[in-house]
Each structure stands twice: as C-alpha cells, then as structure tokens.
Scaffold this motif. Structure first.
Motif, mmCIF file in Angstrom:
data_model
loop_
_atom_site.group_PDB
_atom_site.id
_atom_site.type_symbol
_atom_site.label_atom_id
_atom_site.label_comp_id
_atom_site.label_asym_id
_atom_site.label_seq_id
_atom_site.Cartn_x
_atom_site.Cartn_y
_atom_site.Cartn_z
ATOM 1 N N UNK A 154 0.250 0.569 -4.789
ATOM 2 C CA UNK A 154 1.056 0.501 -3.563
ATOM 3 C C UNK A 154 1.735 -0.856 -3.399
ATOM 4 N N UNK A 155 1.110 -1.896 -3.917
ATOM 5 C CA UNK A 155 1.659 -3.239 -3.748
ATOM 6 C C UNK A 155 2.583 -3.670 -4.882
ATOM 7 N N UNK A 156 2.573 -2.941 -5.985
ATOM 8 C CA UNK A 156 3.499 -3.246 -7.065
ATOM 9 C C UNK A 156 4.886 -2.707 -6.719
ATOM 10 N N UNK A 157 5.950 -3.430 -7.073
ATOM 11 C CA UNK A 157 7.302 -2.939 -6.749
ATOM 12 C C UNK A 157 7.637 -1.689 -7.564
ATOM 13 N N UNK A 158 8.364 -0.781 -6.932
ATOM 14 C CA UNK A 158 8.798 0.428 -7.626
ATOM 15 C C UNK A 158 9.912 0.092 -8.606
ATOM 16 N N UNK A 159 10.065 0.934 -9.611
ATOM 17 C CA UNK A 159 11.110 0.724 -10.615
ATOM 18 C C UNK A 159 12.492 0.932 -10.003
#
Length: 233
Positions: free
Chosen positions: A102-107
């Motif tokens: 959830x905290x990682x940026x989406x592509x």
C-alpha cells in the motif's frame, strides 16, 4: 565440536524430518487459511433465503476449526495449540506485506491505464486494518478455546466416530459464537449497525458447526490417517 556433540542436534533434525505427512499437510493448509480468512472477512454475504448476513471469512475460519480439531484428535492437544500460536506468523507477515504494498508507489502504467483498479484496491485494503487487527484477537481466543473444549470432552479414551462428531460440533459451536462477537465488535463497531451481522454470524457459525463441521472433522481425521499410512509405506 565432535561428532558425539552433534548427535542430539541431529536427532532433533531427524525427528522434525519424520513428521507425519498428515500433520505436515494440515500445517500448510492452516497457514494459508489464516491469511485467507482475514482477506475474505471484508465482504459480508447474505445467507438466502434469510436476511442474515455473515462476513465471508467464516468459511476459511471453519476450516481452521476443522484442522485444529483434527490435529488435536490425532496428534494431541499440545501440538494443536502450537499450530494455533504459530498461525500468527503467516497472518503477521501478510499484514506487513499488505502495508508495504500500500505504501509503495503504483506503476506509471497502472496510474495512467488502470486508475479505477488502483483506487478500488487501495480503498478496500487501506480500510481493512481493523479487520487485520480484530482477526488475531478473535482467532487466538476462539481457536485455543476450540482445541481445549474438544480435547477436554474427549477424556482419556479414543471415543467413537459419533463421539468425535459430537465433540467437534460442540467445541466449534461454542468457540465460533465467541469468535463472532469478538471479531465483529472490534472490526466493524462504529462503521455501520452490527446487530444484524453479529446475529447472522453467530447463527450461521452455530448451524454450520452442527451440520457441517462434524463430517469435515471425521473426513479430516480419515484423510490424515491415510496420508500417514502412505508416508510409512
């Protein structure tokens, strides 16, 4: 360290490697069901033809009851209780991984081409933290209670198949009713009216515990015994 000094440790490794196949298979299934129960719990489903609602995690959770009771029947109360405690590990790892994702940026591709999918994913899983928090509390209390009741009703004897089914039904019904109260209150109180959901959950779990769980436990015991015989052959 001499070869003699290594003997006790080697014996421990050999004992672990000699784990009954039935116990090994059920441990794998158990870990998977602990994670799946938390994911499914976010959806409430209706039980036709009534208006009663249940959280969908009930189906995976009943399998946890069946597995823990089967393990207690064949391998003992202590082994079953250990599996319940260790069931926290995959649940914790899954929760941590969810927070990481959830905290990682989406592509860029997802942001530009599938923004609706991303929003739906984040909307569901970002608000599921109460479910993940409530799950362990209800899980630990209810499953340890299930193993304890199931084992105490057994007494000192092996008992009959009918006795196995009755013990499974009673232990499951009592423990799952308590599980429903704990889980629904902690997970959903204040978000929406929970009376209908809680009533439906308790009734559904008690009914399924009486109607379905006894046969699943009986089948689970027979499957584990068959797996153990296959591994010994």
């Amino acid at each position: 360290m001499t070869e003699h000094d290594n003997t006790p440790r080697n014996a421990q490794y050999l004992a672990a490697a000699a784990m009954p196949r039935g116990l090994f298979v059920y441990m794998l299934l158990y870990g998977g069901m602990t994670v799946l129960a938390g994911v499914l719990a976010f959806k409430q489903v209706q039980l036709p033809p009534t208006d009663l609602a249940v959280e969908a995690g009930i189906f995976a959770f009943l399998l946890l009851v069946v597995i823990s009771s089967t393990v207690a029947q064949l391998y003992g109360e202590k082994v079953a209780s250990r599996i319940v405690w260790w069931g926290f590990v995959p649940l914790l790892i899954a929760s941590l991984l969810m927070q990481l994702v959830l905290n990682l940026p989406a592509s860029t591709e997802m942001l530009e081409g599938r923004a609706d999918d991303l929003a739906a994913f984040e909307r569901v899983h970002a608000t599921v933290w109460r479910v993940w928090a409530a799950g362990p509390a209800a899980y630990l209390v209810s499953l340890l209670l299930n193993v304890w009741i199931f084992s105490k009703l057994r007494g000192n004897g092996e008992g009959s198949t009918f006795g196995l089914m009755v013990r499974g039904a009673v232990a499951s019904a009592l423990s799952q009713a308590i599980d429903s109260v704990i889980f629904i209150f902690l997970a959903f109180y204040g978000l929406f009216p929970i009376a209908n959901l809680m009533l439906g959950q308790v009734i559904a779990k008690v009914v399924l515990s009486i109607v379905l769980v006894p046969f699943l436990i009986t089948g689970g015991v027979k499957l584990a015994q068959w797996l153990d015989k296959r591994s010994a052959a």
